[in-house]
Design a protein around this motif. Structure first.
Motif, mmCIF file in Angstrom:
data_model
loop_
_atom_site.group_PDB
_atom_site.id
_atom_site.type_symbol
_atom_site.label_atom_id
_atom_site.label_comp_id
_atom_site.label_asym_id
_atom_site.label_seq_id
_atom_site.Cartn_x
_atom_site.Cartn_y
_atom_site.Cartn_z
ATOM 1 N N VAL A 252 27.126 5.322 -16.668
ATOM 2 C CA VAL A 252 28.230 4.397 -16.943
ATOM 3 C C VAL A 252 28.501 3.523 -15.727
ATOM 4 C CG1 VAL A 252 30.696 4.234 -17.451
ATOM 5 C CG2 VAL A 252 29.292 5.887 -18.679
ATOM 6 N N VAL A 253 28.575 4.145 -14.541
ATOM 7 C CA VAL A 253 28.842 3.417 -13.294
ATOM 8 C C VAL A 253 27.721 2.421 -13.006
ATOM 9 C CG1 VAL A 253 29.079 3.669 -10.791
ATOM 10 C CG2 VAL A 253 30.252 5.267 -12.316
ATOM 11 N N VAL A 254 26.485 2.844 -13.217
ATOM 12 C CA VAL A 254 25.322 1.981 -12.969
ATOM 13 C C VAL A 254 25.409 0.703 -13.804
ATOM 14 C CG1 VAL A 254 22.838 1.742 -13.407
ATOM 15 C CG2 VAL A 254 23.697 3.731 -12.176
ATOM 16 N N PHE A 255 25.667 0.841 -15.088
ATOM 17 C CA PHE A 255 25.672 -0.336 -15.956
ATOM 18 C C PHE A 255 26.885 -1.234 -15.709
ATOM 19 C CE2 PHE A 255 22.607 2.201 -18.433
ATOM 20 C CZ PHE A 255 21.601 1.243 -18.538
ATOM 21 N N LEU A 256 28.023 -0.639 -15.338
ATOM 22 C CA LEU A 256 29.194 -1.453 -15.000
ATOM 23 C C LEU A 256 28.930 -2.287 -13.761
ATOM 24 C CD1 LEU A 256 32.173 1.032 -15.590
ATOM 25 C CD2 LEU A 256 31.637 -1.014 -16.914
ATOM 26 N N PHE A 257 28.377 -1.660 -12.720
ATOM 27 C CA PHE A 257 28.162 -2.357 -11.452
ATOM 28 C C PHE A 257 27.005 -3.343 -11.539
ATOM 29 C CE2 PHE A 257 26.015 -2.671 -7.309
ATOM 30 C CZ PHE A 257 27.041 -3.205 -6.556
ATOM 31 N N PHE A 258 25.834 -2.878 -11.972
ATOM 32 C CA PHE A 258 24.650 -3.732 -11.985
ATOM 33 C C PHE A 258 24.760 -4.850 -13.011
ATOM 34 C CE2 PHE A 258 22.647 -0.279 -9.635
ATOM 35 C CZ PHE A 258 21.845 -0.984 -8.759
ATOM 36 N N ILE A 263 24.555 -10.634 -13.329
ATOM 37 C CA ILE A 263 24.971 -11.901 -13.935
ATOM 38 C C ILE A 263 25.463 -12.867 -12.855
ATOM 39 C CG2 ILE A 263 26.642 -12.991 -15.488
ATOM 40 C CD1 ILE A 263 26.578 -10.370 -17.125
ATOM 41 N N THR A 264 26.154 -12.334 -11.840
ATOM 42 C CA THR A 264 26.707 -13.183 -10.783
ATOM 43 C C THR A 264 25.634 -13.792 -9.899
ATOM 44 O OG1 THR A 264 28.751 -11.877 -10.725
ATOM 45 C CG2 THR A 264 28.266 -13.227 -8.790
ATOM 46 N N TYR A 265 24.670 -12.973 -9.450
ATOM 47 C CA TYR A 265 23.736 -13.429 -8.415
ATOM 48 C C TYR A 265 22.389 -13.915 -8.937
ATOM 49 C CZ TYR A 265 27.049 -11.562 -5.065
ATOM 50 O OH TYR A 265 28.183 -11.340 -4.342
ATOM 51 N N LEU A 266 22.023 -13.543 -10.148
ATOM 52 C CA LEU A 266 20.690 -13.902 -10.634
ATOM 53 C C LEU A 266 20.689 -14.967 -11.725
ATOM 54 C CD1 LEU A 266 18.908 -10.412 -10.668
ATOM 55 C CD2 LEU A 266 18.747 -12.221 -8.957
ATOM 56 N N ARG A 267 21.863 -15.452 -12.120
ATOM 57 C CA ARG A 267 21.848 -16.540 -13.092
ATOM 58 C C ARG A 267 21.757 -17.884 -12.365
ATOM 59 N NH1 ARG A 267 27.558 -15.838 -12.815
ATOM 60 N NH2 ARG A 267 28.743 -17.757 -13.203
ATOM 61 N N PRO A 268 21.246 -18.927 -13.022
ATOM 62 C CA PRO A 268 21.044 -20.227 -12.374
ATOM 63 C C PRO A 268 22.344 -20.810 -11.820
ATOM 64 C CG PRO A 268 19.933 -20.149 -14.495
ATOM 65 C CD PRO A 268 20.783 -18.918 -14.407
ATOM 66 N N LYS A 269 22.202 -21.586 -10.724
ATOM 67 C CA LYS A 269 23.366 -22.193 -10.076
ATOM 68 C C LYS A 269 24.122 -23.114 -11.026
ATOM 69 C CE LYS A 269 24.654 -25.054 -6.106
ATOM 70 N NZ LYS A 269 24.151 -25.886 -4.978
ATOM 71 N N SER A 270 23.398 -23.799 -11.918
ATOM 72 C CA SER A 270 24.017 -24.767 -12.832
ATOM 73 C C SER A 270 24.995 -24.099 -13.793
ATOM 74 C CB SER A 270 22.937 -25.508 -13.627
ATOM 75 O OG SER A 270 22.138 -24.582 -14.353
ATOM 76 N N THR A 271 24.845 -22.804 -14.015
ATOM 77 C CA THR A 271 25.719 -22.098 -14.965
ATOM 78 C C THR A 271 26.935 -21.467 -14.283
ATOM 79 O OG1 THR A 271 24.485 -20.013 -14.739
ATOM 80 C CG2 THR A 271 23.748 -21.560 -16.431
ATOM 81 N N HIS A 272 27.022 -21.605 -12.949
ATOM 82 C CA HIS A 272 28.156 -21.023 -12.240
ATOM 83 C C HIS A 272 29.413 -21.855 -12.481
ATOM 84 C CE1 HIS A 272 26.395 -17.820 -9.690
ATOM 85 N NE2 HIS A 272 25.295 -18.518 -9.823
ATOM 86 N N SER A 273 30.512 -21.175 -12.718
ATOM 87 C CA SER A 273 31.808 -21.837 -12.796
ATOM 88 C C SER A 273 32.822 -20.949 -12.084
ATOM 89 C CB SER A 273 32.228 -22.057 -14.251
ATOM 90 O OG SER A 273 32.537 -20.828 -14.873
#
Length: 314
Positions: A252-258, A263-273
């Motif tokens: 549970v902890v693994v999936f909550l954290f990872f 999503i924060t660090y590996l998604r494209p910069k253009s999708t950041h808001s």
């Protein structure tokens, strides 16, 4: 034109502080947010300190699994203390200024402790793998020396890389603005303020994220794939339930954290808001550490028993 360019570069080089906008877009909720975050900080401190205390005092919990859990609780206290006190200070004083040095220091410790959390979660999954898949060899493989080495490796392995990455990010010139649309100094909002081409730096962020987030996560998946196969081969339903209960809290902890960190660090910069970034960051920097002690205690009979002993003794 040349004179204006030189003057602009001079202004960039003299930036001495940033402004953490945080939750300034909610002016009527500043007091309420201060109270909420204060309560959450207390819950995190008390919950994790209790886990550290009972794993030290109760001889029944002097096992590798609880040694790593105590390390994890200490890590959560340090991890949250990098960001939450600053949030509380900003909400209380409404002074959102932060020096470049303080911002770099906060980012560096946040990244180092984040890397430690990724590796420590991977080590904890390896511990469960050995316990369930090779129970006869468990005392030999997970001996005190090996446990100490794995814990030390988790704590210190990310330090040189994250110091280097922080120095690289803060060697940039910041010309767009000094206003950070976040409640702490994180990589995506800082990179947004940099002028010029930041593609090389963005690539380095992805490479480091793959090394310190994706690689430990793959190790965890490999461990749990073997664990699940082993559990399914157990002859009785009771045995399967007992085996799964020893690792369900960790899963549970693994999936909550990872999940939120990926999503924060590996998604494209253009999708950041700013709004989504803040929401996701709240999840893995504050909400998850707050629930971790509850997840591990409520789903673990040994921890509940040790806690009852401690409370009755008091």
């Amino acid at each position: 034109m040349q004179h204006e360019k030189i003057k602009a570069e001079d202004n960039v080089s003299t930036v001495m502080q940033f402004v953490l906008l945080g939750f300034s877009d909610l002016p009527s909720l500043q007091g309420f947010l201060f109270v909420i975050f204060s309560i959450m900080y207390l819950i995190i401190l008390i919950g994790n300190c209790l886990i550290i205390l009972i794993t030290r005092l109760d001889p029944a919990l002097h096992k590798p699994m609880y040694f790593f859990l105590a390390n994890f609780s200490l890590l959560e206290i340090c991890y949250v203390s990098v960001t939450l006190p600053r949030i509380l200070f900003n909400l209380w004083t409404q002074d959102r200024r932060i020096s470049v040095l303080s911002c770099a220091t906060q980012m560096c410790f946040f990244l180092m402790l984040g890397a430690t959390e990724c590796f420590l979660l991977a080590v904890m999954s390896y511990d469960r793998y050995v316990a369930i898949c090779n129970p006869l060899h468990y005392p030999l493989v997970m001996n005190p020396t090996k446990c100490s080495q794995l814990a030390a490796g988790s704590w210190f392995s990310g330090i040189p890389v994250q110091i280097g990455q922080t120095c690289q990010i803060f060697s940039l010139h910041f010309c767009n603005s000094n206003r950070i649309s976040h409640f702490f100094c994180d990589l995506p909002p800082i990179l947004k303020l940099a002028c010029g081409d930041t593609s090389v730096h963005e690539l380095s962020v992805y490479v480091v994220a793959m090394l310190f987030v994706a690689f430990p996560f793959m190790l965890i998946l490999a461990s749990y794939s073997r664990i699940i196969v082993t559990i399914l081969k157990l002859p009785t339903a009771t045995g399967r339930a007992k085996a799964f209960s020893t690792c369900s809290s960790h899963l549970v902890v693994v999936f909550l954290f990872f999940g939120s960190a990926t999503i924060t660090y590996l998604r494209p910069k253009s999708t950041h808001s700013p709004g989504i970034d803040k929401l996701l960051s709240l999840f893995y920097t504050i909400v998850t550490p707050m629930f971790n002690p509850m997840i591990y205690s409520l789903r673990n009979k040994d921890v509940i028993t040790a806690l009852r002993k401690l409370l009755l003794k008091k």
